[in-house]
Design an enzyme around this catalytic site. Structure first.
Site, short mmCIF file in Angstrom:
data_model
loop_
_atom_site.label_atom_id
_atom_site.label_comp_id
_atom_site.label_asym_id
_atom_site.label_seq_id
_atom_site.Cartn_x
_atom_site.Cartn_y
_atom_site.Cartn_z
N ARG A 1 -3.75 -5.49 16.41
CA ARG A 1 -5.01 -5.40 17.14
C ARG A 1 -4.66 -5.17 18.61
O ARG A 1 -3.60 -5.61 19.07
CB ARG A 1 -5.83 -6.67 16.99
CG ARG A 1 -6.19 -7.02 15.54
CD ARG A 1 -6.89 -8.38 15.48
NE ARG A 1 -7.28 -8.73 14.12
CZ ARG A 1 -6.52 -9.42 13.27
NH1 ARG A 1 -5.32 -9.85 13.66
NH2 ARG A 1 -6.93 -9.69 12.05
N TYR B 1 -9.44 -0.22 2.41
CA TYR B 1 -8.50 0.90 2.48
C TYR B 1 -8.20 1.51 1.11
O TYR B 1 -7.72 2.63 1.03
CB TYR B 1 -7.20 0.44 3.16
CG TYR B 1 -7.42 0.01 4.58
CD1 TYR B 1 -7.71 0.94 5.57
CD2 TYR B 1 -7.38 -1.33 4.94
CE1 TYR B 1 -7.94 0.55 6.89
CE2 TYR B 1 -7.61 -1.74 6.24
CZ TYR B 1 -7.89 -0.79 7.21
OH TYR B 1 -8.13 -1.18 8.50
#
Length: 275
Positions: free
Chosen positions: A136, A252
């Site tokens: 992140r 995903y």
């Protein structure tokens, strides 16, 4: 603010010990509804609440408000302030696949960076690092030199205070080292701006926008997508990304299925036949 609402705010702040930001969100959402409708929340019916919340066209914002309302009514029911178990239905949000870039697209952008300057070396290393680790942006910018342990990254400032170890590709380590070798100031901070202070989120956003046209978070999606498309186990990807739940990582797999479908449509001879 009604007595029941005051009791709820005290409950989430003291008993549940929620963060200051969460308590403020509950207080703001619910007190605004009472002010708008001119009545204590506990006296309002579902129709009145939906009417008041109808001003929010963004479904995610609306659902956040509904979540606050439902938490309040659940509190009131459990504490016998109300004999009705009220629960408002959330607005349906279409599932959107996360945006991602291919390795080729990232490579093409990296080729445009002038690495003869310290700024260019930093931008090049930052983009490579984000794509090579899937961190992140907050985790990346909090990085210190000691967090690089050989070919591993020790993510200490992770979301939810959950530390993890992530392997780093050699090419990313090499780019990072080239940048650090040129830094004049060695204060332990990795990513710095032209003043020598820690790089901000806004500056990092401007860097990825300049070369890739996307936010830094898209490189995290690109990292995960590359792993899943390459056959990585979903639980391994969950660990690498630092997801608390496997459900978060499972988005995903939709990308992988879409990729497989497109491959069959392009490559399989029967995909072009009509029976």
């Amino acid at each position: 603010m009604s007595n029941e609402l005051e009791a709820f705010i005290e409950y989430v702040s003291v008993i549940k010990a929620l963060s200051k930001k969460s308590v403020q969100a509950y207080s703001s959402d619910l007190s605004a509804l009472e002010q708008t409708l001119g009545k204590p929340l506990i006296e309002l019916d579902s129709a009145s609440l939906f009417s008041a919340l109808g001003i929010y066209k963004n479904r995610r914002t609306l659902n956040r408000k509904l979540s606050s309302v439902n938490a309040f009514f659940d509190f009131c029911y459990k504490n016998r302030f109300s004999d009705k178990k009220t629960k408002l239905k959330f607005s349906k949000i279409p599932k959107l696949l996360p945006k991602f870039l291919s390795y080729k697209e990232i490579q093409n952008a990296l080729d445009l960076i002038d690495k003869s300057t310290i700024t260019g070396l930093r931008d090049y290393a930052l983009i490579l690092f984000l794509y090579a680790t899937g961190t992140r942006i907050s985790e990346c910018l909090a990085l210190k030199r000691e967090d690089i342990e050989g070919e591993w990254l020790h993510v200490r400032h992770a979301k939810g205070e959950k530390e993890r170890m992530v392997p780093i590709a050699k090419v990313a380590i090499k780019a990072l080292q080239s940048y650090l070798n040129e830094k004049k100031r060695d204060d332990g901070v990795v990513w710095s701006n032209y003043k020598g202070t820690r790089l901000s989120r806004i500056s990092a956003y401007k860097i990825t926008q300049k070369y890739l046209g996307v936010s830094p978070h898209v490189l995290r999606h690109s990292y995960a997508t590359s792993l899943i498309s390459g056959g990585a186990d979903l639980r391994v990807v969950q660990e690498l990304l630092g997801h608390a739940s496997l459900l978060t990582t499972q988005i995903y797999t939709h990308i992988q299925r879409q990729d497989l479908k497109e491959t069959v449509e392009v490559c399989h001879p029967m995909a072009k036949e009509s029976l």
